[in-house]
Write a protein that holds these residues in place. Structure first.
Motif, mmCIF file in Angstrom:
data_model
loop_
_atom_site.group_PDB
_atom_site.id
_atom_site.type_symbol
_atom_site.label_atom_id
_atom_site.label_comp_id
_atom_site.label_asym_id
_atom_site.label_seq_id
_atom_site.Cartn_x
_atom_site.Cartn_y
_atom_site.Cartn_z
ATOM 1 N N PRO A 12 3.696 -1.074 1.050
ATOM 2 C CA PRO A 12 2.303 -1.306 0.664
ATOM 3 C C PRO A 12 1.937 -2.772 0.493
ATOM 4 O O PRO A 12 0.801 -3.162 0.774
ATOM 5 C CB PRO A 12 2.164 -0.542 -0.653
ATOM 6 C CG PRO A 12 3.558 -0.443 -1.182
ATOM 7 C CD PRO A 12 4.428 -0.310 0.023
ATOM 8 N N PHE A 13 2.888 -3.602 0.041
ATOM 9 C CA PHE A 13 2.527 -5.009 -0.136
ATOM 10 C C PHE A 13 2.493 -5.736 1.195
ATOM 11 O O PHE A 13 1.667 -6.637 1.396
ATOM 12 C CB PHE A 13 3.467 -5.710 -1.117
ATOM 13 C CG PHE A 13 2.777 -6.762 -1.923
ATOM 14 C CD1 PHE A 13 2.054 -6.419 -3.052
ATOM 15 C CD2 PHE A 13 2.805 -8.094 -1.543
ATOM 16 C CE1 PHE A 13 1.371 -7.386 -3.784
ATOM 17 C CE2 PHE A 13 2.134 -9.062 -2.257
ATOM 18 C CZ PHE A 13 1.411 -8.710 -3.390
ATOM 19 N N ALA A 14 3.367 -5.348 2.126
ATOM 20 C CA ALA A 14 3.300 -5.921 3.472
ATOM 21 C C ALA A 14 1.980 -5.567 4.137
ATOM 22 O O ALA A 14 1.361 -6.401 4.814
ATOM 23 C CB ALA A 14 4.476 -5.426 4.317
ATOM 24 N N ASP A 15 1.516 -4.337 3.932
ATOM 25 C CA ASP A 15 0.212 -3.935 4.476
ATOM 26 C C ASP A 15 -0.903 -4.789 3.881
ATOM 27 O O ASP A 15 -1.827 -5.200 4.590
ATOM 28 C CB ASP A 15 -0.054 -2.460 4.179
ATOM 29 C CG ASP A 15 0.899 -1.526 4.910
ATOM 30 O OD1 ASP A 15 1.530 -1.960 5.891
ATOM 31 O OD2 ASP A 15 1.020 -0.360 4.488
ATOM 32 N N LEU A 16 -0.826 -5.059 2.582
ATOM 33 C CA LEU A 16 -1.841 -5.864 1.912
ATOM 34 C C LEU A 16 -1.907 -7.268 2.500
ATOM 35 O O LEU A 16 -2.996 -7.826 2.684
ATOM 36 C CB LEU A 16 -1.516 -5.936 0.421
ATOM 37 C CG LEU A 16 -2.368 -6.871 -0.427
ATOM 38 C CD1 LEU A 16 -3.749 -6.259 -0.660
ATOM 39 C CD2 LEU A 16 -1.683 -7.166 -1.756
ATOM 40 N N ASP A 32 -6.024 -1.930 -0.468
ATOM 41 C CA ASP A 32 -5.897 -0.522 -0.795
ATOM 42 C C ASP A 32 -6.275 -0.282 -2.265
ATOM 43 O O ASP A 32 -6.038 -1.140 -3.124
ATOM 44 C CB ASP A 32 -4.445 -0.070 -0.553
ATOM 45 C CG ASP A 32 -4.269 1.426 -0.655
ATOM 46 O OD1 ASP A 32 -4.160 1.926 -1.792
ATOM 47 O OD2 ASP A 32 -4.248 2.099 0.381
ATOM 48 N N PRO A 33 -6.848 0.873 -2.587
ATOM 49 C CA PRO A 33 -7.221 1.155 -3.985
ATOM 50 C C PRO A 33 -6.075 1.132 -4.981
ATOM 51 O O PRO A 33 -6.321 1.031 -6.189
ATOM 52 C CB PRO A 33 -7.850 2.555 -3.900
ATOM 53 C CG PRO A 33 -8.368 2.661 -2.506
ATOM 54 C CD PRO A 33 -7.375 1.909 -1.667
ATOM 55 N N ILE A 34 -4.819 1.226 -4.507
ATOM 56 C CA ILE A 34 -3.722 1.155 -5.482
ATOM 57 C C ILE A 34 -3.625 -0.225 -6.126
ATOM 58 O O ILE A 34 -3.084 -0.354 -7.230
ATOM 59 C CB ILE A 34 -2.358 1.536 -4.876
ATOM 60 C CG1 ILE A 34 -1.931 0.528 -3.808
ATOM 61 C CG2 ILE A 34 -2.360 2.950 -4.353
ATOM 62 C CD1 ILE A 34 -0.486 0.661 -3.398
ATOM 63 N N LYS A 164 1.594 2.113 -8.634
ATOM 64 C CA LYS A 164 1.853 3.003 -7.497
ATOM 65 C C LYS A 164 2.501 2.262 -6.338
ATOM 66 O O LYS A 164 3.114 2.890 -5.471
ATOM 67 C CB LYS A 164 0.545 3.637 -7.015
ATOM 68 C CG LYS A 164 0.012 4.753 -7.894
ATOM 69 C CD LYS A 164 -1.146 5.454 -7.203
ATOM 70 C CE LYS A 164 -1.601 6.675 -7.994
ATOM 71 N NZ LYS A 164 -2.671 7.423 -7.293
ATOM 72 N N GLY A 165 2.347 0.934 -6.279
ATOM 73 C CA GLY A 165 2.848 0.164 -5.149
ATOM 74 C C GLY A 165 4.159 -0.534 -5.416
ATOM 75 O O GLY A 165 4.593 -1.371 -4.613
#
Length: 286
Positions: A12-16, A32-34, A164-165
């Motif tokens: 998720p952090f790579a996506d961010l 992302d909402p997370i 969540k991330g």
């Protein structure tokens, strides 16, 4: 309060931090909402996205730029954006062999949300020449059995959605507000990115940068709850984190009528200081 959708990504952090180059020094990102506290995007996350934009803006210069990483980010928060699409506009102030300077403004819907000044350089590698003793060093390098795991169902997890991330665990001896008690304005916790995020050194560094704003407001330990808006935050990345858990300590020395400062110190599992930060925030009105 609406709950962010369940996490589906294993990175998720790579996506961010994955930005789309729009040309002319502008980039697009999707948050992302997370990566929210309550309904609004987490301030440390916004800093990480701005730092990613500065990094991408400078990489095209070649030379020694490939070894550089964000080592300082100073952010002024103008408005609180929602999760979703944002646009980042970069202005390169200096392209040097040891230091590069990039200003990054983050917009949502045409409205300025965050204005940052990012310094890029090569983080420290060797042992410190001098280091004062740190209270955080007494905290175990990995979370003990009594550490509080912040899950989506936990009362704190229902507000601090960033849990969540990543894997986030809180020291119950410091966070007295979790037991309905009061204590010193100090929080301590352990946090670790997911395996795929940790495996990418650049993503792991941006994640560590984000943790310089990880704690719930330390005012909660004094019985002051509610939104504590950050007005200005400066974070230093001293070195790339070693794989493993990060130890985080947040503290304040003065809680005023309107303002308070909150400092974060972050150690990696080897005991090295990887992040230091200070923010000026407003006392909750709730």
């Amino acid at each position: 309060m609406s709950t962010p959708p369940s996490l589906t990504s294993t990175r998720p952090f790579a996506d961010l931090a994955e930005l789309t180059d729009l040309g002319d020094g502008s980039f697009a990102a999707t948050i992302d909402p997370i990566w929210t506290i309550g309904p609004k995007v987490h301030g440390g996350t916004l800093m990480a996205v701005c730092a990613a934009a500065a990094r991408d803006a400078i990489l095209g210069s070649g030379g020694d730029a490939g070894a550089m990483a964000p080592v300082s980010v100073s952010a002024s928060y103008v408005s609180a954006p929602d999760p979703g699409e944002v646009r980042l506009v970069t202005t390169v102030r200096k392209r040097g062999r040891q230091v590069c300077l990039v200003d990054v403004d983050l917009f949502q819907g045409g409205r300025l949300a965050v204005s940052t000044a990012v310094t890029l350089g090569v983080p420290d590698i060797g042992a410190p020449r001098h280091q004062e003793p740190l209270a955080l060093a007494a905290l175990p390098a990995t979370p003990p059995a009594d550490a509080v795991l912040i899950t989506p169902d936990h009362p704190m997890g229902q507000i601090v959605h960033v849990a969540k991330g990543c894997d986030l665990r809180v020291d119950p001896t410091a966070a007295r507000f979790l037991a309905g008690e009061q204590g010193d304005p100090v929080n301590r916790m352990w946090v670790r990115p997911f395996a795929e995020d940790e495996a990418d050194p650049d993503v792991a560094l941006l994640f560590a940068l984000m943790t310089g704003d990880l704690s719930a407001p330390v005012t909660m330990n004094r019985g002051m709850f509610g939104w504590a808006p950050t007005v200005q935050l400066t974070t230093y990345v001293r070195r790339r984190p070693a794989p493993g858990w990060l130890r985080v300590m947040a503290s304040a020395t003065v809680l005023g009528d309107t303002w308070f400062e909150e400092d974060h110190v972050v150690l990696d599992e080897s005991g090295e200081v990887v992040v230091q930060s200070r923010q000026l925030a407003m006392i909750p009105k709730g």
